[in-house]
Design a protein around this motif. Structure first.
Motif, mmCIF file in Angstrom:
data_model
loop_
_atom_site.group_PDB
_atom_site.id
_atom_site.type_symbol
_atom_site.label_atom_id
_atom_site.label_comp_id
_atom_site.label_asym_id
_atom_site.label_seq_id
_atom_site.Cartn_x
_atom_site.Cartn_y
_atom_site.Cartn_z
ATOM 1 N N LEU A 48 0.836 -1.201 0.000
ATOM 2 C CA LEU A 48 0.000 0.000 0.000
ATOM 3 C C LEU A 48 0.872 1.251 0.000
ATOM 4 C CD1 LEU A 48 -2.699 1.457 0.205
ATOM 5 C CD2 LEU A 48 -2.632 1.098 2.691
ATOM 6 N N GLN A 49 1.900 1.252 0.814
ATOM 7 C CA GLN A 49 2.802 2.402 0.863
ATOM 8 C C GLN A 49 3.467 2.624 -0.496
ATOM 9 O OE1 GLN A 49 5.338 2.825 4.345
ATOM 10 N NE2 GLN A 49 7.075 3.354 3.040
ATOM 11 N N LEU B 191 0.997 4.159 -3.025
ATOM 12 C CA LEU B 191 0.764 5.588 -2.788
ATOM 13 C C LEU B 191 1.995 6.425 -3.135
ATOM 14 C CD1 LEU B 191 -1.152 5.222 0.599
ATOM 15 C CD2 LEU B 191 -2.132 5.986 -1.581
ATOM 16 N N LYS C 25 1.164 10.217 -3.475
ATOM 17 C CA LYS C 25 0.024 10.440 -2.595
ATOM 18 C C LYS C 25 0.479 10.377 -1.136
ATOM 19 C CE LYS C 25 -2.891 10.278 -6.102
ATOM 20 N NZ LYS C 25 -3.609 11.491 -6.577
ATOM 21 N N PRO D 260 -0.748 6.379 4.315
ATOM 22 C CA PRO D 260 -1.939 6.082 5.119
ATOM 23 C C PRO D 260 -1.692 6.316 6.606
ATOM 24 C CG PRO D 260 -0.837 4.058 4.511
ATOM 25 C CD PRO D 260 -0.123 5.156 3.777
ATOM 26 N N CYS E 121 -7.596 2.171 8.676
ATOM 27 C CA CYS E 121 -6.583 2.653 7.737
ATOM 28 C C CYS E 121 -7.229 3.780 6.938
ATOM 29 C CB CYS E 121 -6.123 1.530 6.813
ATOM 30 S SG CYS E 121 -5.033 2.064 5.480
ATOM 31 N N SER E 122 -6.690 4.989 7.073
ATOM 32 C CA SER E 122 -7.279 6.154 6.409
ATOM 33 C C SER E 122 -6.317 6.712 5.373
ATOM 34 C CB SER E 122 -7.604 7.248 7.432
ATOM 35 O OG SER E 122 -8.502 6.754 8.409
ATOM 36 N N ILE E 123 -6.842 6.947 4.179
ATOM 37 C CA ILE E 123 -6.056 7.506 3.080
ATOM 38 C C ILE E 123 -6.728 8.802 2.637
ATOM 39 C CG2 ILE E 123 -5.218 7.111 0.731
ATOM 40 C CD1 ILE E 123 -5.345 4.104 1.356
ATOM 41 N N ALA F 281 -7.788 -1.717 1.838
ATOM 42 C CA ALA F 281 -7.585 -0.464 1.106
ATOM 43 C C ALA F 281 -7.021 -0.730 -0.283
ATOM 44 C CB ALA F 281 -6.651 0.447 1.902
#
Length: 225
Positions: A158-159, A162, A167, A170, A190-192, A217
């Motif tokens: 995920l990292q 992004l 971006k 998270p 988990c907030s993006i 996510a």
């Protein structure tokens, strides 16, 4: 010396059966034991697996190939292969190791497998060794995730997703913690920010819950990543 017809799952005709005997002898049983063969077999297994991955994944970079090889040659991956070959039942162990169940221990089984690989190599050469050993790893290779996923957990992927799109990273937050000490349950968010996504994960540890939230996510952002 007359070749010995195999009667086991190793399925190699040893011209020198003493090599197999040594490969299956733990140091606790005295010399000659299998530690030197294990040393050689470790390198052979790494080479055989590395070559197979190189051919199987022509577009994969060095990092992905290295992580995939590590997944395939670690102790916890070698021990099941040793069990499938029924090596445990054929090990020669000292009294202490035998009493403590050494023939079932992952470390001893993995070492024995590497020693057997070396024994085949010394007995018949590299081509014969590779032909015999590579099929032992085929199922595990087929089960590997795509190169960009192998060896990476959901939070790492995920990292990377992004960061690759510039971006914000998270944010993870503990939403709740419940249960007795021996059976805890953690719920994590988990907030993006960009794009706006919020997911949750629940597991027996905070780290595992974060991984589940990150995986959720990723499924929303890019199901194929």
């Amino acid at each position: 010396m007359v070749a010995v017809v195999p009667t086991d799952r190793i399925e190699h005709r040893f011209a020198n059966p003493g090599l197999l005997e040594q490969a299956l002898t733990h140091r606790s049983a005295g010399a000659p034991h299998n530690e030197r063969l294990e040393f050689l077999g470790d390198s052979l297994v790494n080479l055989i697996v590395a070559e197979a991955l190189y051919v199987r994944w022509p577009q994969a970079d060095e990092g992905a190939l290295t992580r995939a090889r590590a997944e395939l040659v670690r102790e916890s991956a070698l021990a099941p292969i040793a069990r499938s070959l029924e090596l445990g039942a054929r090990l020669t162990l000292g009294p202490g190791e035998m009493k403590s169940g050494g023939h079932r221990r992952d470390s001893i089984l993995a070492d024995a497998l590497e020693a057997v690989v070396a024994a085949i190599y010394l007995d018949a050469g590299f081509e014969a060794c590779r032909a015999r050993v590579l099929p032992w790893f085929e199922a595990a290779m087929a089960a590997l995730p795509p190169p960009h996923k192998v060896g990476k957990d959901a939070k790492t992927r995920l990292q990377e997703w992004l960061q690759g799109r510039q971006k914000p990273l998270p944010l993870y937050a503990l939403l709740s913690e419940s249960g007795e000490d021996h059976a805890k349950s953690f719920r994590v968010s988990c907030s993006i920010a960009q794009p706006p996504i919020a997911t949750e994960g629940e597991a027996g540890s905070r780290r595992a819950a974060e991984q589940l939230a990150a995986e959720a996510a990723l499924r929303q952002l890019d199901p194929n990543y």
